[in-house]
Structures are given as structure tokens and as C-alpha cells.
Design a protein around this motif. Structure first.
Motif, mmCIF file in Angstrom:
data_model
loop_
_atom_site.group_PDB
_atom_site.id
_atom_site.type_symbol
_atom_site.label_atom_id
_atom_site.label_comp_id
_atom_site.label_asym_id
_atom_site.label_seq_id
_atom_site.Cartn_x
_atom_site.Cartn_y
_atom_site.Cartn_z
ATOM 1 N N GLY A 64 -4.704 -1.103 -10.212
ATOM 2 C CA GLY A 64 -3.890 -1.911 -9.356
ATOM 3 C C GLY A 64 -4.603 -3.285 -8.998
ATOM 4 N N SER A 68 -2.576 -6.352 -10.776
ATOM 5 C CA SER A 68 -1.883 -7.501 -9.710
ATOM 6 C C SER A 68 -2.530 -8.693 -9.628
ATOM 7 C CB SER A 68 -1.624 -6.722 -8.288
ATOM 8 O OG SER A 68 -2.895 -6.582 -8.018
ATOM 9 N N ALA A 71 -2.061 -10.647 -12.684
ATOM 10 C CA ALA A 71 -0.712 -11.256 -12.771
ATOM 11 C C ALA A 71 -0.677 -12.443 -11.885
ATOM 12 C CB ALA A 71 0.378 -10.238 -12.434
ATOM 13 N N LEU A 72 -1.336 -12.279 -10.524
ATOM 14 C CA LEU A 72 -1.387 -13.696 -9.888
ATOM 15 C C LEU A 72 -1.958 -14.751 -10.467
ATOM 16 C CD1 LEU A 72 -1.904 -11.697 -6.431
ATOM 17 C CD2 LEU A 72 0.253 -12.944 -7.250
ATOM 18 N N ARG A 86 9.066 -10.458 -9.452
ATOM 19 C CA ARG A 86 7.657 -10.219 -10.027
ATOM 20 C C ARG A 86 6.889 -10.092 -8.670
ATOM 21 N NH1 ARG A 86 4.783 -13.578 -14.489
ATOM 22 N NH2 ARG A 86 3.941 -11.596 -14.609
ATOM 23 N N ILE A 90 4.552 -6.908 -7.667
ATOM 24 C CA ILE A 90 3.063 -6.938 -7.358
ATOM 25 C C ILE A 90 2.840 -6.549 -5.820
ATOM 26 C CG2 ILE A 90 1.139 -8.520 -7.024
ATOM 27 C CD1 ILE A 90 2.533 -10.213 -9.252
ATOM 28 N N VAL A 93 2.751 -2.950 -6.111
ATOM 29 C CA VAL A 93 1.400 -2.226 -6.630
ATOM 30 C C VAL A 93 0.222 -2.254 -5.373
ATOM 31 C CG1 VAL A 93 -0.483 -2.681 -8.161
ATOM 32 C CG2 VAL A 93 1.966 -2.791 -8.902
ATOM 33 N N ILE A 94 0.264 -3.451 -4.900
ATOM 34 C CA ILE A 94 -0.688 -3.646 -3.737
ATOM 35 C C ILE A 94 -0.438 -2.588 -2.679
ATOM 36 C CG2 ILE A 94 -1.926 -5.198 -2.138
ATOM 37 C CD1 ILE A 94 -1.394 -7.416 -4.125
#
Length: 104
Positions: A64, A68, A71-72, A86, A90, A93-94
Motif C-alpha cells: 500500500g 500509493s 502514484a503520488l 485518483r 489513493i 489505499v492509505i
């Protein structure tokens, strides 16, 4: 200490994903070494965390953080889409990673 190791493993996982991107752009030995070091450190810290934490929880949180965070990093540094959907996913997920920590 196990949670600190797990967070470090996740951070190195994010850096590893970034290293893959860099290696695909610039194929040289420095990029390859960076890729191997970041993923090696990620797996090393994950192995420390799994000695104490449940394997399923540790793995889920590790992936995770990596997913994430990757992606960030893509959004901030590489021009990936910053669509609000998006960002919501994210955050989910966090939130799931935090939830796993709370029930572990």
C-alpha cells in the motif's frame, strides 16, 4: 521497531518504483545499481518487520505504501494525472493500510 522497519520498507519500495522509471529512461549502470539498492533495502526492511508483525498485514501495508507513494511521486514529479478520483482511490489505499494497523 517493526513498524518503523515496515515504513522504511515502504519508502524504499516507492524509491524502487521510481528507480524502475529512471532505469527505463536512462539505461546505465548507475540506474541499475540504484534500482537494485532501493529494492534490496525494501526487502531487507520488510524481512525485519515480518519477524514480528503478521505476514499478511506487513505485506499489505508495504504494498500500500509502495503503490500509493509511487502514484503520488508520479503525480508530483512526472506529470501523471492528478484527477480527483485518483486521489480518492489513493486515500482509500492509505486508509486501508491504517485500518490494518489498527486491527493488528
Amino acid at each position: 521497531m517493526a513498524w518503523a522497519s515496515l515504513i522504511l520498507a515502504g519508502i524504499f519500495e516507492m524509491l524502487g518504483v521510481t528507480s524502475i522509471y529512471k532505469f527505463n529512461k536512462v539505461r546505465n549502470w548507475q540506474s541499475l545499481i540504484l534500482l537494485l539498492v532501493t529494492f534490496g533495502a525494501s526487502l531487507l526492511f520488510l524481512s525485519f518487520a515480518i519477524k514480528i508483525l503478521p505476514m499478511g498485514t506487513a505485506y499489505a501495508i508495504w504494498t500500500g505504501i509502495g503503490a500509493s507513494g509511487g502514484a503520488l511521486i508520479g503525480m508530483i514529479f512526472y506529470g501523471d494525472s492528478k484527477d480527483w478520483r485518483r486521489l480518492v482511490l489513493i486515500a482509500m489505499v492509505i486508509g486501508a493500510a491504517i485500518g490494518l494497523k489498527l486491527v493488528s
